[in-house]
Write a protein that holds these residues in place. Structure first.
Motif, PDB file in Angstrom:
ATOM      1  N   PHE A  82      29.655 -53.294  20.429  1.00  0.00           N
ATOM      2  CA  PHE A  82      28.830 -52.130  20.798  1.00  0.00           C
ATOM      3  C   PHE A  82      29.152 -51.717  22.231  1.00  0.00           C
ATOM      4  O   PHE A  82      29.334 -52.568  23.112  1.00  0.00           O
ATOM      5  N   VAL A  84      27.453 -50.085  25.300  1.00  0.00           N
ATOM      6  CA  VAL A  84      26.071 -49.853  25.741  1.00  0.00           C
ATOM      7  C   VAL A  84      26.079 -49.382  27.197  1.00  0.00           C
ATOM      8  O   VAL A  84      26.537 -50.102  28.089  1.00  0.00           O
ATOM      9  N   THR A  88      20.157 -42.794  30.490  1.00  0.00           N
ATOM     10  CA  THR A  88      19.023 -41.876  30.327  1.00  0.00           C
ATOM     11  C   THR A  88      18.494 -41.349  31.660  1.00  0.00           C
ATOM     12  O   THR A  88      17.723 -40.394  31.680  1.00  0.00           O
ATOM     13  N   LYS A  89      18.911 -41.957  32.791  1.00  0.00           N
ATOM     14  CA  LYS A  89      18.529 -41.403  34.100  1.00  0.00           C
ATOM     15  C   LYS A  89      19.169 -40.026  34.301  1.00  0.00           C
ATOM     16  O   LYS A  89      18.629 -39.182  35.015  1.00  0.00           O
ATOM     17  N   PRO A  91      20.265 -37.396  31.739  1.00  0.00           N
ATOM     18  CA  PRO A  91      20.309 -37.071  30.303  1.00  0.00           C
ATOM     19  C   PRO A  91      21.563 -36.304  29.863  1.00  0.00           C
ATOM     20  O   PRO A  91      22.055 -36.507  28.754  1.00  0.00           O
ATOM     21  N   MET A  94      24.917 -38.202  28.620  1.00  0.00           N
ATOM     22  CA  MET A  94      25.097 -38.903  27.345  1.00  0.00           C
ATOM     23  C   MET A  94      26.123 -38.232  26.439  1.00  0.00           C
ATOM     24  O   MET A  94      27.038 -38.901  25.941  1.00  0.00           O
ATOM     25  N   ILE A 113      27.549 -46.978  19.473  1.00  0.00           N
ATOM     26  CA  ILE A 113      27.242 -46.488  20.823  1.00  0.00           C
ATOM     27  C   ILE A 113      25.735 -46.520  21.076  1.00  0.00           C
ATOM     28  O   ILE A 113      24.948 -46.114  20.220  1.00  0.00           O
ATOM     29  N   VAL A 114      25.358 -47.005  22.258  1.00  0.00           N
ATOM     30  CA  VAL A 114      23.942 -47.036  22.666  1.00  0.00           C
ATOM     31  C   VAL A 114      23.831 -46.501  24.093  1.00  0.00           C
ATOM     32  O   VAL A 114      24.598 -46.901  24.979  1.00  0.00           O
ATOM     33  N   PHE A 115      22.870 -45.601  24.312  1.00  0.00           N
ATOM     34  CA  PHE A 115      22.544 -45.134  25.660  1.00  0.00           C
ATOM     35  C   PHE A 115      21.102 -45.542  25.956  1.00  0.00           C
ATOM     36  O   PHE A 115      20.211 -45.303  25.141  1.00  0.00           O
ATOM     37  N   CYS A 116      20.903 -46.166  27.108  1.00  0.00           N
ATOM     38  CA  CYS A 116      19.565 -46.676  27.417  1.00  0.00           C
ATOM     39  C   CYS A 116      19.270 -46.509  28.895  1.00  0.00           C
ATOM     40  O   CYS A 116      20.092 -45.977  29.659  1.00  0.00           O
ATOM     41  N   GLY A 117      18.080 -46.965  29.295  1.00  0.00           N
ATOM     42  CA  GLY A 117      17.725 -46.981  30.702  1.00  0.00           C
ATOM     43  C   GLY A 117      17.947 -48.380  31.270  1.00  0.00           C
ATOM     44  O   GLY A 117      18.578 -48.568  32.293  1.00  0.00           O
ATOM     45  N   THR A 118      17.436 -49.364  30.544  1.00  0.00           N
ATOM     46  CA  THR A 118      17.615 -50.771  30.915  1.00  0.00           C
ATOM     47  C   THR A 118      18.231 -51.520  29.726  1.00  0.00           C
ATOM     48  O   THR A 118      17.934 -51.202  28.567  1.00  0.00           O
ATOM     49  N   GLU A 120      17.803 -54.727  29.022  1.00  0.00           N
ATOM     50  CA  GLU A 120      17.060 -55.928  28.608  1.00  0.00           C
ATOM     51  C   GLU A 120      16.620 -55.861  27.149  1.00  0.00           C
ATOM     52  O   GLU A 120      16.242 -56.864  26.559  1.00  0.00           O
ATOM     53  N   ILE A 121      16.673 -54.669  26.559  1.00  0.00           N
ATOM     54  CA  ILE A 121      16.261 -54.464  25.170  1.00  0.00           C
ATOM     55  C   ILE A 121      17.389 -54.760  24.176  1.00  0.00           C
ATOM     56  O   ILE A 121      17.178 -54.751  22.964  1.00  0.00           O
ATOM     57  N   ILE A 122      18.586 -55.040  24.703  1.00  0.00           N
ATOM     58  CA  ILE A 122      19.769 -55.190  23.851  1.00  0.00           C
ATOM     59  C   ILE A 122      19.969 -56.645  23.406  1.00  0.00           C
ATOM     60  O   ILE A 122      19.941 -57.565  24.215  1.00  0.00           O
TER      61      ILE A 122
ATOM     62  N   ARG B   4       6.686 -56.414  23.248  1.00  0.00           N
ATOM     63  CA  ARG B   4       7.543 -55.224  23.281  1.00  0.00           C
ATOM     64  C   ARG B   4       7.393 -54.419  21.990  1.00  0.00           C
ATOM     65  O   ARG B   4       7.639 -54.928  20.897  1.00  0.00           O
ATOM     66  N   GLN B  98      15.272 -36.063  24.816  1.00  0.00           N
ATOM     67  CA  GLN B  98      14.698 -36.547  26.079  1.00  0.00           C
ATOM     68  C   GLN B  98      13.845 -35.449  26.738  1.00  0.00           C
ATOM     69  O   GLN B  98      12.763 -35.739  27.270  1.00  0.00           O
ATOM     70  N   TRP B 110      12.374 -42.572  31.942  1.00  0.00           N
ATOM     71  CA  TRP B 110      13.740 -42.692  31.378  1.00  0.00           C
ATOM     72  C   TRP B 110      14.131 -44.144  31.118  1.00  0.00           C
ATOM     73  O   TRP B 110      14.968 -44.416  30.257  1.00  0.00           O
ATOM     74  N   ILE B 113      13.554 -45.238  27.362  1.00  0.00           N
ATOM     75  CA  ILE B 113      14.165 -44.465  26.276  1.00  0.00           C
ATOM     76  C   ILE B 113      15.528 -45.052  25.889  1.00  0.00           C
ATOM     77  O   ILE B 113      16.323 -45.393  26.749  1.00  0.00           O
ATOM     78  N   PHE B 115      18.783 -44.336  23.002  1.00  0.00           N
ATOM     79  CA  PHE B 115      19.403 -43.592  21.906  1.00  0.00           C
ATOM     80  C   PHE B 115      20.542 -44.439  21.349  1.00  0.00           C
ATOM     81  O   PHE B 115      21.372 -44.948  22.106  1.00  0.00           O
ATOM     82  N   ILE B 121      20.541 -53.598  16.909  1.00  0.00           N
ATOM     83  CA  ILE B 121      20.883 -54.136  18.229  1.00  0.00           C
ATOM     84  C   ILE B 121      19.645 -54.262  19.138  1.00  0.00           C
ATOM     85  O   ILE B 121      19.716 -54.808  20.231  1.00  0.00           O
TER      86      ILE B 121
END
Lengths: 172, 172
Positions: A82, A84, A88-89, A91, A94, A113-118, A120-122, B4, B98, B110, B113, B115, B121
């Protein structure tokens, strides 16, 4: 079962320092000495860094880091891979980053593909990243990709690499 | 430590059926009887569904599902809340989604969030989603938000809810 490999974009696949320096040169007519910004985070090193990142085209026109295409193509066969990216900071970055991936890494699908802010969720087994903030919170194997901002820091359990050849050797 | 909570957008916060039906009405001059599309996935129910989703404004102008703003605001206090949306199939939808979140859920930052293409994952404790494909692969507590496409199906261990009031009761 294939191990899940999490790969960052900025500073790992995309040459973000090259973009910062290109924009800096346009702004100020000269570049800072790289040795003077070693150890500083990008936002400290480049005073207009946040503005540059929010500028259309900043991510779209980044150069590819040497050896990454061949390496990712190979690793994509052996791993549940993946891409990652913290995005998102900014937008609008992306769609740009996804277009950039499609151009340079056409074998990567939208499902990967993953776009995130942090990050830690992955959830994954191996993470390749240039930022301690992402690697420090990851529970699997962690590979630190050397960039000026992370030099001079103790690796804190992460395996430091300086290029994609070393990653391929490490994961063989 | 806060649990979470992973919350979907389409069909959970955003009224996507409303958008499909609006576009369908413009295309064909009439809407299908809802009872005839019950149990069909969106792409089976709406022949031009994929075209609609790739159309600029489709996600940006969706209505908010009743009760979701107040509920998310409350849950955001008690949980480590993330909004996670499958969106990389339609890259231009990400900035739209967003912006839509910023308008209707301005208390979501942000950093909260994500995507992605697939949700397998994502690491979390509770997931609220209207699609079995997302809930079935999640290891935590799973809440199925009723939508026409998932009616007539056995819940397979997920807790079915039909509105946000029921979610608040379930998570209290």
């Amino acid at each position: 079962m294939k191990k899940r490999l999490i790969v960052d974009i900025d500073g790992v696949l995309a040459d973000i320092y090259g973009q910062f320096r290109k924009f800096e040169l346009e702004d100020f007519g000269h570049n800072q000495d790289l040795s003077k910004i070693t150890g500083k985070l990008e936002e400290e090193a480049f005073v207009n860094g946040e503005i540059y990142m929010a500028t259309q085209g900043f991510f779209r026109h980044a150069s590819v880091i040497k050896g990454s295409v061949e390496a990712i193509e190979k690793l994509n066969q052996r791993h549940d891979l993946f891409i990652v990216s913290a995005a998102t900071k900014f937008p609008n970055s992306m769609a740009e980053k996804q277009e950039w991936l499609l151009e340079h890494f056409p074998f990567i699908t939208w499902e990967q593909i993953v776009f995130c802010g942090t990050k830690e969720i992955i959830k994954g087994d191996i993470m390749i990243d240039d930022h301690f903030k992402n690697l420090d919170k990851f529970y699997g194997q962690t590979i630190l990709f050397s960039q000026p901002h992370n030099l001079n820091r103790i690796e804190n359990g992460h395996s430091r690499v300086t290029n994609w050849k070393e990653i391929i050797e490490l994961l063989s």
